[in-house]
Motif scaffolding. Structure first.
Motif, PDB file in Angstrom:
ATOM      1  N   PHE A   1      14.922  -5.766  13.053  1.00  0.00           N
ATOM      2  CA  PHE A   1      15.015  -4.873  11.722  1.00  0.00           C
ATOM      3  C   PHE A   1      13.810  -4.765  11.058  1.00  0.00           C
ATOM      4  O   PHE A   1      13.164  -5.646  11.055  1.00  0.00           O
ATOM      5  N   VAL A   2      13.426  -3.308  10.975  1.00  0.00           N
ATOM      6  CA  VAL A   2      12.035  -3.163  10.355  1.00  0.00           C
ATOM      7  C   VAL A   2      12.312  -2.216   8.821  1.00  0.00           C
ATOM      8  O   VAL A   2      12.946  -1.337   9.031  1.00  0.00           O
ATOM      9  N   VAL A   3      11.299  -2.867   8.120  1.00  0.00           N
ATOM     10  CA  VAL A   3      11.269  -2.200   6.782  1.00  0.00           C
ATOM     11  C   VAL A   3       9.576  -1.776   6.759  1.00  0.00           C
ATOM     12  O   VAL A   3       8.971  -2.416   6.824  1.00  0.00           O
ATOM     13  N   SER A   4       9.690  -0.171   6.440  1.00  0.00           N
ATOM     14  CA  SER A   4       8.399   0.281   6.238  1.00  0.00           C
ATOM     15  C   SER A   4       8.254   0.485   4.783  1.00  0.00           C
ATOM     16  O   SER A   4       9.205   1.138   4.154  1.00  0.00           O
ATOM     17  N   MET A   5       6.752   0.428   4.381  1.00  0.00           N
ATOM     18  CA  MET A   5       6.627   0.503   2.756  1.00  0.00           C
ATOM     19  C   MET A   5       5.166   1.164   3.001  1.00  0.00           C
ATOM     20  O   MET A   5       4.313   0.723   3.386  1.00  0.00           O
ATOM     21  N   ASN A   6       5.216   2.709   2.410  1.00  0.00           N
ATOM     22  CA  ASN A   6       4.094   3.589   2.541  1.00  0.00           C
ATOM     23  C   ASN A   6       3.249   2.914   1.261  1.00  0.00           C
ATOM     24  O   ASN A   6       3.649   2.258   0.118  1.00  0.00           O
ATOM     25  N   TYR A   7       1.950   3.412   1.412  1.00  0.00           N
ATOM     26  CA  TYR A   7       0.908   3.114   0.301  1.00  0.00           C
ATOM     27  C   TYR A   7       0.418   1.687   0.156  1.00  0.00           C
ATOM     28  O   TYR A   7       0.291   1.173  -1.072  1.00  0.00           O
ATOM     29  N   ALA A   8       0.641   0.810   1.265  1.00  0.00           N
ATOM     30  CA  ALA A   8       0.028  -0.557   1.154  1.00  0.00           C
ATOM     31  C   ALA A   8      -1.374  -0.469   0.869  1.00  0.00           C
ATOM     32  O   ALA A   8      -1.946   0.203   1.362  1.00  0.00           O
ATOM     33  N   LYS A   9      -1.595  -1.669   0.120  1.00  0.00           N
ATOM     34  CA  LYS A   9      -3.164  -1.775  -0.289  1.00  0.00           C
ATOM     35  C   LYS A   9      -3.902  -2.204   1.119  1.00  0.00           C
ATOM     36  O   LYS A   9      -3.186  -3.051   2.200  1.00  0.00           O
ATOM     37  N   ASP A  10      -5.033  -1.724   1.205  1.00  0.00           N
ATOM     38  CA  ASP A  10      -5.988  -2.024   2.390  1.00  0.00           C
ATOM     39  C   ASP A  10      -6.035  -3.463   2.787  1.00  0.00           C
ATOM     40  O   ASP A  10      -6.441  -3.928   3.715  1.00  0.00           O
ATOM     41  N   SER A  11      -6.213  -4.077   1.669  1.00  0.00           N
ATOM     42  CA  SER A  11      -6.703  -5.525   1.714  1.00  0.00           C
ATOM     43  C   SER A  11      -5.373  -6.618   1.576  1.00  0.00           C
ATOM     44  O   SER A  11      -5.658  -7.599   1.372  1.00  0.00           O
ATOM     45  N   ILE A  12      -4.177  -6.410   2.016  1.00  0.00           N
ATOM     46  CA  ILE A  12      -3.069  -7.118   2.168  1.00  0.00           C
ATOM     47  C   ILE A  12      -3.544  -8.123   3.193  1.00  0.00           C
ATOM     48  O   ILE A  12      -3.960  -8.031   4.392  1.00  0.00           O
ATOM     49  N   THR A  13      -3.004  -9.532   2.708  1.00  0.00           N
ATOM     50  CA  THR A  13      -3.230 -10.371   3.704  1.00  0.00           C
ATOM     51  C   THR A  13      -2.146 -10.870   4.173  1.00  0.00           C
ATOM     52  O   THR A  13      -0.975 -10.648   4.113  1.00  0.00           O
ATOM     53  N   ALA A  14      -2.163 -11.886   5.456  1.00  0.00           N
ATOM     54  CA  ALA A  14      -0.983 -12.278   6.159  1.00  0.00           C
ATOM     55  C   ALA A  14      -0.337 -13.102   5.043  1.00  0.00           C
ATOM     56  O   ALA A  14       1.140 -13.285   4.983  1.00  0.00           O
ATOM     57  N   LEU A  15      -0.713 -13.842   4.329  1.00  0.00           N
ATOM     58  CA  LEU A  15      -0.115 -14.820   3.184  1.00  0.00           C
ATOM     59  C   LEU A  15       0.602 -13.823   2.198  1.00  0.00           C
ATOM     60  O   LEU A  15       1.972 -14.145   1.874  1.00  0.00           O
ATOM     61  N   GLU A  16       0.125 -12.730   1.825  1.00  0.00           N
ATOM     62  CA  GLU A  16       0.744 -11.972   0.738  1.00  0.00           C
ATOM     63  C   GLU A  16       2.069 -11.115   1.671  1.00  0.00           C
ATOM     64  O   GLU A  16       3.181 -10.974   1.077  1.00  0.00           O
ATOM     65  N   ALA A  17       1.904 -10.735   2.826  1.00  0.00           N
ATOM     66  CA  ALA A  17       3.070 -10.214   3.628  1.00  0.00           C
ATOM     67  C   ALA A  17       4.075 -11.198   3.989  1.00  0.00           C
ATOM     68  O   ALA A  17       5.103 -10.774   3.804  1.00  0.00           O
ATOM     69  N   ASP A  18       3.540 -12.323   4.260  1.00  0.00           N
ATOM     70  CA  ASP A  18       4.621 -13.438   4.468  1.00  0.00           C
ATOM     71  C   ASP A  18       5.543 -13.748   3.156  1.00  0.00           C
ATOM     72  O   ASP A  18       6.558 -13.917   3.220  1.00  0.00           O
ATOM     73  N   ALA A  19       4.912 -13.744   1.882  1.00  0.00           N
ATOM     74  CA  ALA A  19       5.432 -14.029   0.769  1.00  0.00           C
ATOM     75  C   ALA A  19       6.427 -13.039   0.561  1.00  0.00           C
ATOM     76  O   ALA A  19       7.521 -13.195   0.108  1.00  0.00           O
ATOM     77  N   ALA A  20       6.170 -11.539   0.545  1.00  0.00           N
ATOM     78  CA  ALA A  20       6.976 -10.569   0.494  1.00  0.00           C
ATOM     79  C   ALA A  20       8.158 -10.571   1.406  1.00  0.00           C
ATOM     80  O   ALA A  20       9.325 -10.460   1.000  1.00  0.00           O
ATOM     81  N   MET A  21       7.914 -10.865   2.684  1.00  0.00           N
ATOM     82  CA  MET A  21       9.015 -10.832   3.921  1.00  0.00           C
ATOM     83  C   MET A  21       9.887 -12.013   3.562  1.00  0.00           C
ATOM     84  O   MET A  21      11.081 -11.960   3.652  1.00  0.00           O
ATOM     85  N   GLN A  22       9.659 -13.280   3.081  1.00  0.00           N
ATOM     86  CA  GLN A  22      10.339 -14.471   2.585  1.00  0.00           C
ATOM     87  C   GLN A  22      11.032 -14.042   1.523  1.00  0.00           C
ATOM     88  O   GLN A  22      12.247 -14.596   1.420  1.00  0.00           O
ATOM     89  N   ALA A  23      10.586 -13.208   0.347  1.00  0.00           N
ATOM     90  CA  ALA A  23      11.198 -12.794  -0.827  1.00  0.00           C
ATOM     91  C   ALA A  23      12.619 -12.097  -0.274  1.00  0.00           C
ATOM     92  O   ALA A  23      13.661 -12.128  -0.722  1.00  0.00           O
ATOM     93  N   ILE A  24      12.321 -11.027   0.831  1.00  0.00           N
ATOM     94  CA  ILE A  24      13.475 -10.277   1.230  1.00  0.00           C
ATOM     95  C   ILE A  24      14.589 -11.154   1.869  1.00  0.00           C
ATOM     96  O   ILE A  24      15.634 -11.056   1.705  1.00  0.00           O
ATOM     97  N   LEU A  25      14.107 -12.216   2.681  1.00  0.00           N
ATOM     98  CA  LEU A  25      14.921 -13.019   3.474  1.00  0.00           C
ATOM     99  C   LEU A  25      15.585 -13.851   2.252  1.00  0.00           C
ATOM    100  O   LEU A  25      17.002 -13.723   2.160  1.00  0.00           O
ATOM    101  N   ASP A  26      14.993 -14.284   1.402  1.00  0.00           N
ATOM    102  CA  ASP A  26      15.622 -15.444   0.460  1.00  0.00           C
ATOM    103  C   ASP A  26      16.710 -14.428  -0.590  1.00  0.00           C
ATOM    104  O   ASP A  26      17.650 -15.166  -0.934  1.00  0.00           O
TER     105      ASP A  26
END
Length: 66
Positions: free
Chosen positions: A16-41
């Motif tokens: 299942f893929v969620v796409s979000m436009n206008y992401a910042k260039d400097s997004i880190t793996a830690l930030e992406a993981d936190a966002a994805m975990q919030a979606i799961l939770d």
């Protein structure tokens, strides 16, 4: 424009893929993981998401020729 593509695994073994436009260039793996975990939770989708399958930062360039 950068697009953050977040990939989740479902209870049926699909992706299942969620796409979000206008992401910042400097997004880190830690930030992406936190966002994805919030979606799961928070279970915000009707699909039963069971895990994080990966994330991509997509950079797409469009050149108008006409």
């Amino acid at each position: 424009m950068k697009t953050l593509r977040m990939k989740f695994s479902t209870d049926l073994g699909k992706t299942f893929v969620v796409s979000m436009n206008y992401a910042k260039d400097s997004i880190t793996a830690l930030e992406a993981d936190a966002a994805m975990q919030a979606i799961l939770d928070n279970e915000i989708f009707a699909e039963d998401l069971v895990g994080i399958a990966g994330a991509e930062l997509v950079d797409r360039t469009v050149t108008t020729i006409l």
